[in-house]
Design an enzyme around this catalytic site. Structure first.
Site, PDB file in Angstrom:
ATOM      1  CG  ASP A 124      -6.361   0.347   0.652  1.00 39.26           C
ATOM      2  OD1 ASP A 124      -5.237   0.323   1.180  1.00 39.26           O
ATOM      3  OD2 ASP A 124      -7.395   0.720   1.248  1.00 39.26           O
ATOM      4  CG  HIS A 164       0.405   6.283  -0.700  1.00 37.75           C
ATOM      5  ND1 HIS A 164      -0.784   6.786  -1.147  1.00 37.75           N
ATOM      6  CD2 HIS A 164       0.140   5.743   0.520  1.00 37.75           C
ATOM      7  CE1 HIS A 164      -1.727   6.564  -0.241  1.00 37.75           C
ATOM      8  NE2 HIS A 164      -1.199   5.922   0.770  1.00 37.75           N
ATOM      9  CD  GLU A 200      -4.357   6.640   2.381  1.00 34.44           C
ATOM     10  OE1 GLU A 200      -4.028   5.466   2.597  1.00 34.44           O
ATOM     11  OE2 GLU A 200      -3.534   7.554   2.265  1.00 34.44           O
ATOM     12  CG  HIS A 248      -1.599   1.280   1.503  1.00 33.01           C
ATOM     13  ND1 HIS A 248      -2.904   1.529   1.150  1.00 33.01           N
ATOM     14  CD2 HIS A 248      -1.139   2.419   2.089  1.00 33.01           C
ATOM     15  CE1 HIS A 248      -3.211   2.770   1.505  1.00 33.01           C
ATOM     16  NE2 HIS A 248      -2.171   3.328   2.089  1.00 33.01           N
ATOM     17  CD  GLU A 249       2.312   3.547   3.876  1.00 32.39           C
ATOM     18  OE1 GLU A 249       2.607   4.602   3.301  1.00 32.39           O
ATOM     19  OE2 GLU A 249       1.368   3.456   4.684  1.00 32.39           O
TER      20      GLU A 249
HETATM   21 ZN   LIG Z   1      -1.994   5.305   2.607  1.00 35.94          ZN
END
Ligand SMILES: [Zn+2]
Length: 256
Positions: free
Chosen positions: A197, A118, A193, A114-115
């Site tokens: 995901d 980004h 976000e 997930h990170e």
């Molecule tokens: Zn996040």
């Protein structure tokens, strides 16, 4: 942003390189598969400060680092890290509740998926640009208004100290703009976000991400149910229930 992680943060907490093992190998594999220039992988005793679990990444250009909070870890990985701290003379005190916290290695990797999403989707850069543009705009408005006598007279000031002008412009002149830009930023952050995901789910970490999000929700004592309109206006990070539902919906469309 450049100085804080390398020079200031270590004054408050001890950062250790993540010990060798399954977790380190899987994280390095994940970073390599995305061509993420990971140079250092650290663990920090976030448990000293709060029970919240977290992970973050920082660094410019080709010099990126990832930091994991020890509260994310469980089992052998956690024991290895605790040993590092004990050897350094720092005792990690855990309650019975703390011992139950933490994620499996695959769940930690899903969180990093997930990170890294980004990063891969340019969210960090886009956010930096948005922040700068916003700041520029606010100061441009301030520069335009702060010499305007009527503003000071309206609030009962006779002389015009710029500090008061700053307060008046930022709080009153920009009030509507602040509210609208805050809402726009929340909407933008939420969509980022969800996108991150989905990025992790696309890499095949969907189920582990659901597990991780659920545990994070429980470990961080977040409110499980929220009114959706309230959530759209306030939560920069959508609540766990909504995120899990979005990941499940993505997995479903992929299966069809
Ligand atoms: Zn996040």
């Amino acid at each position: 942003m450049t100085i804080y992680p390398t020079f200031i943060a270590p004054l408050f907490d001890r950062y250790f390189p993540l010990p060798d093992g399954e977790l380190k190998t899987s994280i390095e594999k994940l970073a390599a598969s995305l061509s993420y220039p990971l140079t250092k992988l650290y663990v920090v005793n976030g448990s000293k400060r709060s029970a919240h679990s977290n992970a973050y990444m920082y660094g410019f250009w080709k010099n990126k680092r990832i930091v994991l909070y020890d509260t994310l870890l469980s089992g052998m990985e956690k024991e290895k890290v605790q040993k590092l701290y004990e050897e350094a003379g720092e005792k990690i005190e855990e309650t019975e509740n703390d011992k139950k916290r933490g994620m499996s290695n695959q769940e930690v990797v899903a969180v990093l998926g997930h990170e890294l999403g980004h990063w891969a989707l340019w969210h960090t850069t886009i956010n930096l640009v948005i922040t700068e543009v916003n700041l520029f705009f606010c100061f441009a408005v301030f520069a335009y208004f702060y010499k305007w006598d009527a503003l000071y007279t309206a609030f009962g000031y006779n002389d015009t100290p710029p500090v008061i002008g700053m307060m008046l412009v930022f709080q009153f002149v920009l009030a509507l703009y602040n509210q609208l830009s805050h809402t726009a930023q929340v909407v933008h952050s939420r969509s980022a976000e969800f996108a991150a995901d989905e990025f992790a789910a696309k890499l095949g970490h969907g189920d582990n991400l659901i597990g991780a999000l659920t545990k994070l929700g429980v470990d961080n004592l977040s409110m499980p149910i929220n009114d959706s309109l309230y959530s759209w206006c306030v939560h920069t990070h959508p609540p766990v229930v909504e995120r899990v539902a979005a990941v499940r919906a993505y997995q479903k469309t992929k299966k069809q």
